[in-house]
Motif scaffolding. Structure first.
Motif: not given
Length: 379
Positions: A101, A103-106, A170-172, A190, A200, A209
Motif C-alpha cells: 500500500v 502513502e495514500n492508502d492505495t 483505497n485499502i480502507n 490492524e 516499510s 488482506y
C-alpha cells in the motif's frame, strides 16, 4: 486411448501495444503447438462464459467436468486441502494475501511486490503468533490462510473484493465491510499491520488482506464423474486442492513451483510416468498467470515457449501410443491490466499417433467431450 489436458494458467491475454497487437501466445515460439494445430485445431473459447467470475477454481473445475452446482464457494478450502489440512463444518477459511500500500492508502500490489521471497517468509513469521480465535497458516510467498469459527455474516453477506482485481483502490474502503462485520478480523488486520511496519520502505507499507471466505465442501470423485482413473501434475495450491478433492493422484514433484521458475523437465517426466498408469492426466503450469499479474508480458512469452520446447516436445517424442491432447488456458490474465477477464483463451486440440480425425472445439463442452470420451478407462 489416453488423454492429456495441459492447462497454461492465464494463457489468454490482451493485445500488447509494443508487439503491434500480438498477445504473448501469438508472439511466443511454439513449433510443437503448431504441429498439434496441423493435426487438429486451434480455437478461441471462453471457459467461464458469462456464468461466473473468471478465476482458476471455477474454470478448472469446469474443464474437469464438475457441474457448477458442485463448485465450492471460493478457493481457500481447497488450498487448505492441498496442504493436507481440513476443517470441520463449524469452521471457515479465508485466503490472506500480503499486499503493498502506498502513502495514500492505495493498494498497489496483491503479491508483496517490493519484497524478496525471504522478506515475505520473514513477514509471515512476524504475523504467525497466537491470535485468539484465528489460526494463521503461511502457504508460500505472499499466500496465507486464516482458519476461524464459521461466521455466516462473512460467508453470506460480506462482499470482499479480490486484491488482484482491486489495484489502485483505497485499502480502507476495500476492507471496511469485513472489519465492520468481524471485530476479530479487524483486530487481526490492524495488529498485523503494526508488526509489518519494519518492512516499510520508500513510502510503501505492507498489510495482510483477508478475502475469499469458504467452508467445507466435498467434490465428486473424478472416477465417478468419468469412469476412469486420473492424475494431476501441479504445484499451485488451488490445483493441488482440486486434485485432492476430486481424488486424483497428485505426487509432489521436486523442483516444481507455481511460477515461471518451475522445473519443466521434472513435470514432463512425472506426466509421462502418470500417462502409463492413467486414462487421463492433467498437467498444470501456473507461471504464465503470475507473470501477467506482474505485467511481465515478455516473461509470459518466454514461459510459453519453454513449455512448448521442454514439455510438449519431449511428450510428443516419447509417447508412441494414440493420445488426445488439449493445450489451453483457463482464463485470460491480462499483461496490460494485471487482471483476469472472461474473454476467450486459445484451445489447441489434436489426436496424435493415429489416423488424423476431424476436431471441433467451439465451447468448453467440446473440450470435455474430446478428452473424456476418448480416454482409456483402464489403469
Amino acid at each position: 486411448m489416453r488423454s492429456l489436458l495441459v492447462i497454461i494458467d492465464g494463457l489468454g491475454d490482451d493485445p500488447i501495444p509494443e508487439w503491434k497487437g500480438l498477445t504473448p501466445f501469438d508472439h511466443a515460439e511454439h513449433k510443437n503447438m503448431d504441429q498439434l494445430i496441423s493435426l487438429g485445431i486451434c480455437s478461441n473459447v471462453s471457459i467461464c462464459e458469462n456464468d461466473f467470475v473468471p478465476e482458476s477454481l471455477s474454470c478448472i473445475l469446469r474443464l474437469l467436468g464438475v457441474q457448477q452446482c458442485d463448485f465450492p464457494m471460493n478457493r481457500a478450502y481447497l488450498e487448505l486441502l492441498a496442504h493436507e489440512r481440513d476443517i470441520s463444518e463449524y469452521e471457515m477459511v479465508l485466503r490472506c494475501n500480503l499486499v503493498s500500500v502506498d502513502e495514500n492508502d492505495t493498494l498497489i500490489s496483491f503479491n508483496g511486490q517490493g519484497l524478496t521471497p525471504q522478506d515475505m517468509a520473514e513477514a509471515a513469521a512476524a504475523c504467525n503468533e497466537f491470535w485468539q480465535g484465528i489460526e494463521f497458516m503461511h502457504l508460500s510467498m505472499y499466500r496465507n490462510l486464516l482458519i476461524l469459527d464459521k461466521d455466516r455474516r462473512i460467508l453470506d453477506a460480506c462482499d470482499i473484493q479480490p486484491p488482484h482485481e482491486s489495484m489502485g483502490e483505497n485499502i480502507n474502503a476495500l476492507l471496511s465491510e469485513l472489519k465492520e462485520k468481524s471485530l476479530l478480523l479487524k483486530h487481526f488486520i490492524e495488529g498485523t499491520a503494526k508488526k509489518l511496519e519494519r518492512f516499510s520502505r520508500d513510502g510503501i507499507r505492507y498489510m495482510l488482506y483477508p478475502w475469499g471466505p469458504s467452508e467445507r465442501k466435498a467434490l465428486p470423485a473424478f472416477a465417478a464423474l468419468h469412469g476412469l482413473q486420473g492424475a494431476a501434475v501441479c504445484e499451485a495450491e488451488i490445483v493441488r486442492g482440486i486434485a485432492k478433492g476430486l481424488q486424483l493422484e497428485a505426487p509432489k514433484i521436486k523442483g516444481a513451483t507455481a511460477d515461471i521458475d518451475t522445473d519443466i523437465a521434472a513435470k514432463t517426466q512425472a506426466t509421462l510416468e502418470l500417462l502409463k498408469q492413467n486414462g487421463f492426466v492433467l498437467t498444470h503450469f501456473n507461471g504464465a498467470d503470475e507473470a501477467a499479474h506482474r505485467y511481465d508480458y515478455q516473461g509470459k512469452d518466454n514461459f510459453i515457449s519453454a513449455i512448448d520446447k521442454e514439455f510438449l516436445g519431449p511428450v510428443l517424442k516419447t509417447v508412441k501410443e494414440p493420445l488426445r491432447i488439449v493445450v489451453c488456458g483457463d482464463h485470460v490474465t491480462s499483461s496490460v491490466s494485471g487482471k483476469h477477464n472472461k474473454n476467450a483463451v486459445p484451445v489447441i486440440a489434436a489426436q496424435v499417433n493415429s489416423v488424423k480425425i476431424p476436431v471441433e472445439i467451439s465451447n468448453y463442452q467440446d473440450i470435455l467431450t474430446f478428452l473424456m470420451k476418448a480416454s482409456d478407462k483402464r489403469g
